[in-house]
Design a protein around this motif. Structure first.
Motif, PDB file in Angstrom:
ATOM      1  N   UNK A 307     -13.770  -1.386  12.364  1.00 33.67           N
ATOM      2  CA  UNK A 307     -12.561  -0.721  11.872  1.00 33.67           C
ATOM      3  C   UNK A 307     -12.166  -1.262  10.508  1.00 33.67           C
ATOM      4  N   UNK A 308     -11.913  -0.360   9.569  1.00 36.04           N
ATOM      5  CA  UNK A 308     -11.428  -0.726   8.250  1.00 36.04           C
ATOM      6  C   UNK A 308      -9.925  -0.510   8.129  1.00 36.04           C
ATOM      7  N   UNK A 309      -9.424   0.656   8.554  1.00 35.11           N
ATOM      8  CA  UNK A 309      -7.992   0.942   8.471  1.00 35.11           C
ATOM      9  C   UNK A 309      -7.647   2.024   9.477  1.00 35.11           C
ATOM     10  N   UNK A 310      -6.443   1.894  10.047  1.00 32.08           N
ATOM     11  CA  UNK A 310      -5.899   2.877  10.974  1.00 32.08           C
ATOM     12  C   UNK A 310      -4.683   3.516  10.312  1.00 32.08           C
ATOM     13  N   UNK A 311      -4.643   4.854  10.307  1.00 32.00           N
ATOM     14  CA  UNK A 311      -3.585   5.617   9.631  1.00 32.00           C
ATOM     15  C   UNK A 311      -2.919   6.536  10.650  1.00 32.00           C
ATOM     16  N   UNK A 312      -1.597   6.516  10.690  1.00 30.28           N
ATOM     17  CA  UNK A 312      -0.907   7.256  11.749  1.00 30.28           C
ATOM     18  C   UNK A 312       0.320   8.021  11.256  1.00 30.28           C
ATOM     19  N   UNK A 313       0.438   8.284   9.968  1.00 29.61           N
ATOM     20  CA  UNK A 313       1.584   9.031   9.444  1.00 29.61           C
ATOM     21  C   UNK A 313       1.100   9.999   8.370  1.00 29.61           C
ATOM     22  N   UNK A 314       1.548  11.254   8.458  1.00 34.54           N
ATOM     23  CA  UNK A 314       1.128  12.292   7.509  1.00 34.54           C
ATOM     24  C   UNK A 314       2.370  12.919   6.890  1.00 34.54           C
ATOM     25  N   UNK A 315       2.372  12.981   5.549  1.00 36.50           N
ATOM     26  CA  UNK A 315       3.528  13.535   4.835  1.00 36.50           C
ATOM     27  C   UNK A 315       3.174  14.774   4.010  1.00 36.50           C
ATOM     28  N   UNK A 316       2.003  15.368   4.263  1.00 42.06           N
ATOM     29  CA  UNK A 316       1.585  16.527   3.502  1.00 42.06           C
ATOM     30  C   UNK A 316       0.821  16.182   2.245  1.00 42.06           C
ATOM     31  N   UNK A 317       0.798  14.921   1.885  1.00 43.42           N
ATOM     32  CA  UNK A 317       0.075  14.483   0.688  1.00 43.42           C
ATOM     33  C   UNK A 317      -1.068  13.547   1.064  1.00 43.42           C
ATOM     34  N   UNK A 318      -0.781  12.556   1.904  1.00 47.42           N
ATOM     35  CA  UNK A 318      -1.790  11.571   2.259  1.00 47.42           C
ATOM     36  C   UNK A 318      -1.512  11.074   3.669  1.00 47.42           C
ATOM     37  N   UNK A 319      -2.576  10.724   4.370  1.00 50.28           N
ATOM     38  CA  UNK A 319      -2.477  10.073   5.667  1.00 50.28           C
ATOM     39  C   UNK A 319      -2.388   8.558   5.408  1.00 50.28           C
ATOM     40  N   UNK A 320      -1.338   7.923   5.919  1.00 49.94           N
ATOM     41  CA  UNK A 320      -1.110   6.515   5.611  1.00 49.94           C
ATOM     42  C   UNK A 320      -0.557   5.818   6.840  1.00 49.94           C
ATOM     43  N   UNK A 321      -0.153   4.567   6.659  1.00 51.38           N
ATOM     44  CA  UNK A 321       0.450   3.771   7.725  1.00 51.38           C
ATOM     45  C   UNK A 321       1.962   3.986   7.680  1.00 51.38           C
TER      46      UNK A 321
END
Length: 790
Positions: A307-321
């Motif tokens: 695992x390198x990174x886990x992303x769990x939030x989307x704002x319409x621009x980028x998937x991030x933490x």
């Protein structure tokens, strides 16, 4: 039987003539050693054992020693403070920062600098790092510093203060610091509280009995005193036993299963807005570094992913933490996950072509150990998110970095087992999601009922109906914005890479109320047998989806089509537009004439000389300024004391009346004696004061000088200027005689001692002349020593 003693006489009987300490000092030392020891135990859980005990216990020993020396040698507050500061820096390497000290004992310049900075920063660091905090070199300053300061105050107040109960305040403060800067896991919390109250009550009883015994011995027979002492001690012990029983029974009901600690209310200072989402670099890694070795990992099991990174939030621009996943904590070589189930493994990771703050090897991490030349800064900037398992170091990992990660993994569950399982609930706060996401999700899952069947339906539909393109053929755009995802899902053919397909499935699952997340990392062919370390290239970078189940934990899904499944459409290449031919400009004629020699007027030489590297005068000036400022801060208190004494001497020697000047000469003698260690006394005549000075300094001649001053002050005539000058000269001789009996160190301490500057000594109450009462005063003054009435 003698008459009852006055308060000053009772205080005198309580002092041991041999040591100059209170007669109760052994009991004070033992009881407060126990009280401070209870506080030391509070620092054990947060540091995982011995590092916390060593820092706090060493500080208590140092503080107790300083307090004893200060009470024995009668040091002033300023002198005691100076010794505390010097001791803090001298032994800080041994007890708090052994890794920065030579041999773990002798402090270095790095040790001194870090001790100075951590005096303020360590309090914040201990709250923001993970437990156990022994993996970090800075937080141990908290128990060490608080132990030194609180123990000095507690022991000093117990042996020197008039109201001895004030000594319990620093001891209780030390215990409170251990609780507030500790953790919820404290199995001895109830016993520590009960023991602290019990020892405090015992000390108060013992102290009261010993003080009363010292007072009554001077009046009654020792046998009768001892009989009363035994009765009082027995009654006090019975009351103490009852109080301990009540405290032990009531404490669990009051405290409960948890306690208040500051780390539960402190937000870590890591700001994720400073770091871009690693998903934005996927296409660069997968396409541009396709054949470049990025990471080498040893210790992988078959089918295990990195695992390198886990992303769990989307704002319409980028998937991030986002959300609770942004709560990163600082961890070290050990990290308590508060769980024991799962298979433990150790990954040995070497970085080659990859670089960034996001570290490969995340998951359920139990510890990280860096090696190599840059291990210390990377370990100092290491942060971990318990919610997602993300590892991040603010110092970045790049080519040459090596570290080991202790992981805890759970076995893979089958679909049959997952059908009887349910996904965990979670926060879903996506915004600006394209409308096509929910529409396609309903179409893909129309025939599925169980959550695992819905997820498999979305996964298989994307894999079988979509095509793979990383943009190298011009058929797929990068990114996963709302516009990019909406365009992809609305076209007749789905075309994209891991980035787009993983985001599409995660958004579809979340539209069905399933809290899916996007994971970026490395994995090789699952059917490939592992033999030793495996090196991942850019071709091994992938993005997948994970969903949490109640029993099975996080389950991975791969919605991306195989990379050999390319789109079967042809794109028309645009015809190149012919550009008009432009003739090049003619070549200018070559000028063979040599330029005239520059006339040197010295300016160019000066500029070149100034540009050449030379001695760093600015750095030297800064260093000198820092050193001078530090020395000024150390010397300033002593200069202020000397200036105040000089001003006081000048004011006394220039009073309007000569009799007041003569009285001021005597005040100078008494102030010098107090600075040399003579105890203060209130409401005493000059003769009584002279007797005390003579007992301490027999050769000074204070008695004769006191009689001379009384004769001039209370005489019938006003003395003249020459008499005043003679009195000041005689007083100077008395002071010089007192100082000659002391060591050089003692004389230096007396010169800068502020004891005589403090209020409380009323030696100037006879400075006003009363000619009408002078003869009456001399007639009633006794000619010999005053004897105590039988």
């Amino acid at each position: 039987m003698s008459l009852p003693l006055r308060r000053s006489q009772r205080r005198t009987h309580r002092i041991d003539a041999a040591t100059g300490l209170p007669r109760t000092w052994p009991a004070d030392l033992v009881c407060f050693a126990l009280l401070m020891g209870i506080g030391v135990l509070a620092f054990g859980p947060v540091f995982g054992g011995s590092p916390g005990y060593r820092a706090a216990g060493g500080g208590v020993l140092l503080g107790a020693g300083i307090a004893l020396l200060s009470a024995w040698r009668r040091w002033s507050v300023l002198g005691t403070t100076a010794v505390v500061v010097a001791t803090y820096f001298l032994f800080g390497g041994l007890f708090a920062l052994p890794t920065t000290a030579t041999g773990g004992v002798l402090p270095t310049l790095v040790t001194l600098r870090r001790l100075a900075l951590l005096t303020v920063d360590a309090w914040r660091d201990l709250l923001t790092v993970s437990t156990p905090a022994s993996a970090f070199t800075g937080p141990t300053v908290v128990p060490y510093l608080s132990a030194v300061v609180c123990s000095v105050l507690s022991f000093s107040l117990a042996m020197r203060a008039r109201w001895h109960l004030f000594a319990l305040v620093p001891a209780a403060a030390f215990l409170i610091v251990g609780i507030l800067w500790g953790t919820q896991h404290a199995p001895l919390a109830v016993w520590q509280g009960v023991a602290f109250v019990a020892v405090a009550l015992c000390w108060n009883v013992i102290r009261s009995v010993l003080v009363r015994e010292a007072d009554e011995v001077a009046v009654f027979e020792r046998a009768s005193v001892r009989s009363g002492v035994v009765a009082r001690v027995a009654a006090a012990l019975v009351g103490l036993a009852v109080a301990m029983g009540v405290a032990y029974a009531a404490t669990p009901a009051v405290v409960g299963d948890s306690r208040y600690v500051l780390r539960d209310h402190v937000v870590p200072p890591l700001d994720l807005r400073s770091y871009a989402s690693p998903l934005t670099d996927f296409r660069y890694l997968e396409r541009d570094l396709k054949q470049t070795p990025l990471v080498t990992v040893a210790g992988l099991a078959k089918g295990q992913r990195v695992q390198l990174a886990v992303l769990d939030a989307y704002d319409g621009i980028v998937y991030s933490v986002g959300g609770s996943s942004t709560n990163f904590v600082r961890i070290g070589e050990r990290f308590d996950q508060q769980r024991s189930n799962g298979k433990r493994s150790v990954l040995d990771i070497s970085i080659s072509g990859y670089s960034g703050v996001w570290m490969p090897g995340g998951g359920t991490v139990e510890g990280v150990r860096f090696t190599g030349s840059d291990a210390e800064p990377r370990a100092a900037g290491l942060h971990y998110s318990p919610a997602t398992g993300n590892l991040l170091t603010t110092a970045q990992v790049r080519s040459g970095a090596r570290y080991q990660v202790d992981l805890l993994s759970r076995p893979l569950a089958t679909d049959e087992a997952l059908r009887s399982d349910q996904p965990l609930g979670g926060e879903i706060g996506d915004t600006n999601v394209p409308d096509a996401v929910s529409k396609l999700a309903d179409d893909y899952t129309a025939k599925a009922r169980a959550p695992i069947d819905q997820l498999r339906a979305i996964e298989s539909t994307l894999r079988t109906t979509g095509f793979y393109s990383n943009g190298s053929d011009g058929k797929s755009r990068a990114g996963h914005t709302a516009e990019r995802m909406g365009t992809m899902l609305e076209l007749p053919q789905l075309i994209g890479d891991d980035e787009q397909y993983a985001v599409a499935m995660a958004l579809m699952a979340r539209s069905k109320g399933i809290p899916a997340r996007v994971v970026m990392g490395f994995y090789a062919d699952p059917d490939k047998a592992l033999s030793g370390p495996i090196t991942f290239t850019g071709n091994d970078v992938h993005v997948w989806v994970e969903v949490p189940f109640q029993k099975a934990g996080w389950v991975a899904f791969d919605p991306t089509p195989d990379r050999d499944r390319t789109p079967q459409v042809q794109t028309m290449s645009p015809q190149p537009q012919p550009k008009p031919r432009v003739l090049p400009p003619p070549i200018p004629p070559k000028d063979n004439a040599e330029p005239p020699a520059a006339v040197s007027d010295g300016k160019q030489a000066k500029k070149q000389k100034a540009a050449e590297p030379g001695f760093d005068w600015a750095g030297l000036v800064r260093t000198v300024a820092y050193v001078t400022g530090g020395l000024t801060m150390l010397v300033a208190p002593f200069v202020v004391v000397l200036a105040l004494k000089r001003r006081r001497r000048k004011k006394r020697s220039h009073r309007a009346r000569f009799s007041d000047r003569i009285s001021g000469a005597w005040d100078e003698v008494m102030d010098a004696a107090i600075d040399l260690g003579l105890p203060r006394a209130k409401n005493e005549t000059r003769q009584e004061a002279a007797d005390r000075v003579t007992a301490r300094f027999p050769e000074a001649g204070a008695v004769g000088f006191a009689r001379s001053v009384d004769a001039h002050v209370f005489g019938g005539d006003e003395p003249d200027a020459s008499t005043s000058d003679d009195s000041w000269e005689t007083g100077a001789q008395v002071v010089a005689s007192m100082r000659t009996t002391q060591s050089r160190w003692r004389r230096m301490r007396a010169a800068v001692s502020p004891r005589s500057l403090r209020s409380g000594r009323h030696s100037n109450r006879h400075t006003t002349r009363k000619p009408l009462m002078a003869n009456a005063f001399r007639s009633v003054m006794p000619t010999g020593p005053i004897k105590e009435a039988p």
